[in-house]
Scaffold this motif. Structure first.
Motif, short mmCIF file in Angstrom:
data_model
loop_
_atom_site.label_atom_id
_atom_site.label_comp_id
_atom_site.label_asym_id
_atom_site.label_seq_id
_atom_site.Cartn_x
_atom_site.Cartn_y
_atom_site.Cartn_z
N GLY A 69 0.79 -1.23 0.00
CA GLY A 69 0.00 0.00 0.00
C GLY A 69 0.82 1.27 0.00
O GLY A 69 0.26 2.37 0.05
N SER A 70 2.15 1.15 -0.07
CA SER A 70 2.99 2.35 -0.02
C SER A 70 2.99 3.10 -1.36
O SER A 70 3.32 4.29 -1.41
N GLY A 71 2.68 2.40 -2.43
CA GLY A 71 2.74 3.00 -3.75
C GLY A 71 4.15 3.18 -4.26
O GLY A 71 4.37 3.80 -5.31
N ALA A 72 5.13 2.64 -3.55
CA ALA A 72 6.53 2.81 -3.93
C ALA A 72 6.86 2.05 -5.21
O ALA A 72 6.36 0.95 -5.45
N ARG A 73 7.71 2.66 -6.03
CA ARG A 73 8.22 1.98 -7.21
C ARG A 73 9.67 1.56 -7.01
O ARG A 73 10.20 0.75 -7.76
N GLU A 74 10.30 2.14 -6.00
CA GLU A 74 11.68 1.81 -5.69
C GLU A 74 11.87 1.93 -4.18
O GLU A 74 11.32 2.83 -3.54
N VAL A 75 12.66 1.03 -3.59
CA VAL A 75 12.94 1.07 -2.17
C VAL A 75 14.44 0.90 -1.95
O VAL A 75 15.10 0.14 -2.65
N ILE A 76 14.97 1.66 -1.01
CA ILE A 76 16.37 1.56 -0.62
C ILE A 76 16.41 1.27 0.88
O ILE A 76 15.70 1.91 1.66
N ALA A 77 17.21 0.29 1.27
CA ALA A 77 17.30 -0.09 2.67
C ALA A 77 18.73 -0.48 3.00
O ALA A 77 19.53 -0.81 2.11
N ALA A 78 19.05 -0.44 4.28
CA ALA A 78 20.34 -0.91 4.78
C ALA A 78 20.11 -2.11 5.68
O ALA A 78 19.11 -2.17 6.41
N SER A 79 21.06 -3.04 5.64
CA SER A 79 20.84 -4.27 6.39
C SER A 79 22.14 -5.03 6.60
O SER A 79 23.02 -5.01 5.74
N GLY A 80 22.22 -5.72 7.75
CA GLY A 80 23.30 -6.66 7.96
C GLY A 80 23.09 -7.95 7.20
O GLY A 80 24.00 -8.76 7.07
N GLY A 81 21.87 -8.16 6.69
CA GLY A 81 21.60 -9.36 5.91
C GLY A 81 20.14 -9.76 5.88
O GLY A 81 19.50 -9.79 4.83
N ASN A 82 19.56 -10.06 7.04
CA ASN A 82 18.20 -10.58 7.07
C ASN A 82 17.16 -9.55 6.64
O ASN A 82 16.22 -9.89 5.92
N HIS A 83 17.30 -8.32 7.09
CA HIS A 83 16.36 -7.28 6.67
C HIS A 83 16.46 -7.05 5.17
O HIS A 83 15.44 -6.90 4.48
N GLY A 84 17.68 -7.04 4.66
CA GLY A 84 17.86 -6.86 3.23
C GLY A 84 17.22 -7.97 2.42
O GLY A 84 16.57 -7.72 1.40
N ALA A 85 17.38 -9.21 2.89
CA ALA A 85 16.75 -10.33 2.19
C ALA A 85 15.23 -10.20 2.24
O ALA A 85 14.54 -10.51 1.26
N ALA A 86 14.71 -9.74 3.36
CA ALA A 86 13.26 -9.58 3.50
C ALA A 86 12.72 -8.48 2.60
O ALA A 86 11.70 -8.64 1.92
N VAL A 87 13.40 -7.33 2.59
CA VAL A 87 12.97 -6.22 1.72
C VAL A 87 13.09 -6.63 0.26
O VAL A 87 12.19 -6.34 -0.55
N ALA A 88 14.17 -7.31 -0.09
CA ALA A 88 14.34 -7.76 -1.47
C ALA A 88 13.23 -8.72 -1.87
O ALA A 88 12.66 -8.63 -2.97
N HIS A 89 12.89 -9.65 -0.98
CA HIS A 89 11.83 -10.62 -1.26
C HIS A 89 10.48 -9.91 -1.41
O HIS A 89 9.74 -10.18 -2.37
N ALA A 90 10.17 -9.03 -0.46
CA ALA A 90 8.89 -8.32 -0.52
C ALA A 90 8.80 -7.43 -1.75
O ALA A 90 7.76 -7.37 -2.42
N ALA A 91 9.88 -6.74 -2.05
CA ALA A 91 9.89 -5.86 -3.22
C ALA A 91 9.66 -6.66 -4.51
O ALA A 91 8.88 -6.25 -5.38
#
Length: 308
Positions: free
Chosen positions: A61-83
């Protein structure tokens, strides 16, 4: 401040995209713990950790077309998967301490990976500079209301699927998980116990100072629990709900990994086994009659590092 209604709304939002992870009930003699344990197996979550809950809740529901995040690993994998699931371009900044297996998982999910410094704090600073240039959406690893509400759905499930719990042990890094869980358990009968590695005493130091402060980052679980300081949002909730916070040695974490494998053939990364380490090592002793839940929060590691 994150509340139970926020968590209920998050659960309704993310249910089509995440797993309701199972509970494994083990008697005391199975793991060598002082009491029976109910394990919630979030290492079986999509993307390999609880982090998918917060990532989906922030992006849906964010309407985002692009997302940038920082992560030690797990958060990045989660954001990448969700995106990827939502058709959003993802760019993930990781520190040098990130495990190669976790970086590979981020890439496999289709995200662009950029090394942004030696520590998570440096990677986060680099990601924020890039986001300012692009105008992309951001999903913070632990200090964002939508993320806390998404992580709080773990507590909602745990309470429903393991009735009668008196205590739940949770590993802490930046604190988004325990902050969301504290929001769900606030005012109820279940007591949260925070567990951190001695090398990453972020919440411990914040409690001692009365506010989030910088803490050391090092040790076996630094790639998942190595935030420099806990988030302000979580601290405002957790400091009034979490009654106990304990520290465990790296050797205790390794032993918890080994026990999970030998007793139940469960693979957990060091951060995922940290909560159990408190119970196995005696860093936390359950009171008489306690019914204890332990969150196994992640499994993004090479199986050979545990079972080899």
């Amino acid at each position: 401040m994150t509340s139970r209604p926020d968590i209920e709304a998050a659960a309704a939002r993310i249910t089509p995209h995440v797993r309701r992870t199972p509970i494994l009930e083990l008697p005391a003699d199975a793991l060598g713990t002082p009491c029976a344990v109910a394990l919630k197996l979030e290492q079986l979550q999509v993307s390999g950790s609880f982090k998918a809950r917060g990532a989906f809740n922030a992006l849906l529901g964010s309407g985002a077309r692009e997302v940038i995040a920082a992560s030690g690993g797990n958060h990045g994998a989660a954001v990448a998967h969700a995106a990827a699931a939502l058709g959003i371009r993802a760019e993930i900044y990781v520190p040098a301490i990130s495990a190669a297996s976790k970086v590979a998982r981020i890439r496999e999910a289709g995200a662009v990976v950029v090394q942004g410094g030696a520590t998570y704090a440096e990677a986060f600073a680099a990601s924020e500079a890039r986001r300012a240039e692009t105008g992309a959406a951001s999903v913070h690893a632990y200090d964002q209301p939508e993320v806390l509400a998404g992580q709080g759905t773990v507590a909602r499930e745990f309470e429903a699927d393991a009735p009668g719990l008196t205590h739940v042990l949770v590993a802490v890094g930046g604190g988004g998980l325990i902050g969301g869980m504290a929001a769900w358990f606030a005012g109820g009968p279940i007591q949260l116990v925070a567990v951190e590695p001695e090398g990453c005493p972020t919440f411990h130091e914040a409690l001692r100072a009365g506010e989030p402060v910088d803490a050391p980052v090092g040790g076996l679980a630094a790639d998942s629990l190595g935030a420099r300081r806990v988030g302000g949002l979580m601290f405002g909730i957790a400091r009034d709900v979490v009654r106990e916070a304990v520290l465990v040695e790296d050797e205790a974490i390794l032993e918890a990994q080994r026990r999970l494998w030998s007793a139940a053939r469960l693979v957990a990364e060091p951060g995922g086994a940290t909560a159990l380490a408190a119970l196995l090592s005696g860093a936390w002793v359950p009171p008489p009659g306690a019914r204890v839940g332990v969150l196994v929060c992640g499994g993004n590691c090479q199986p050979g590092s545990v079972v080899g």
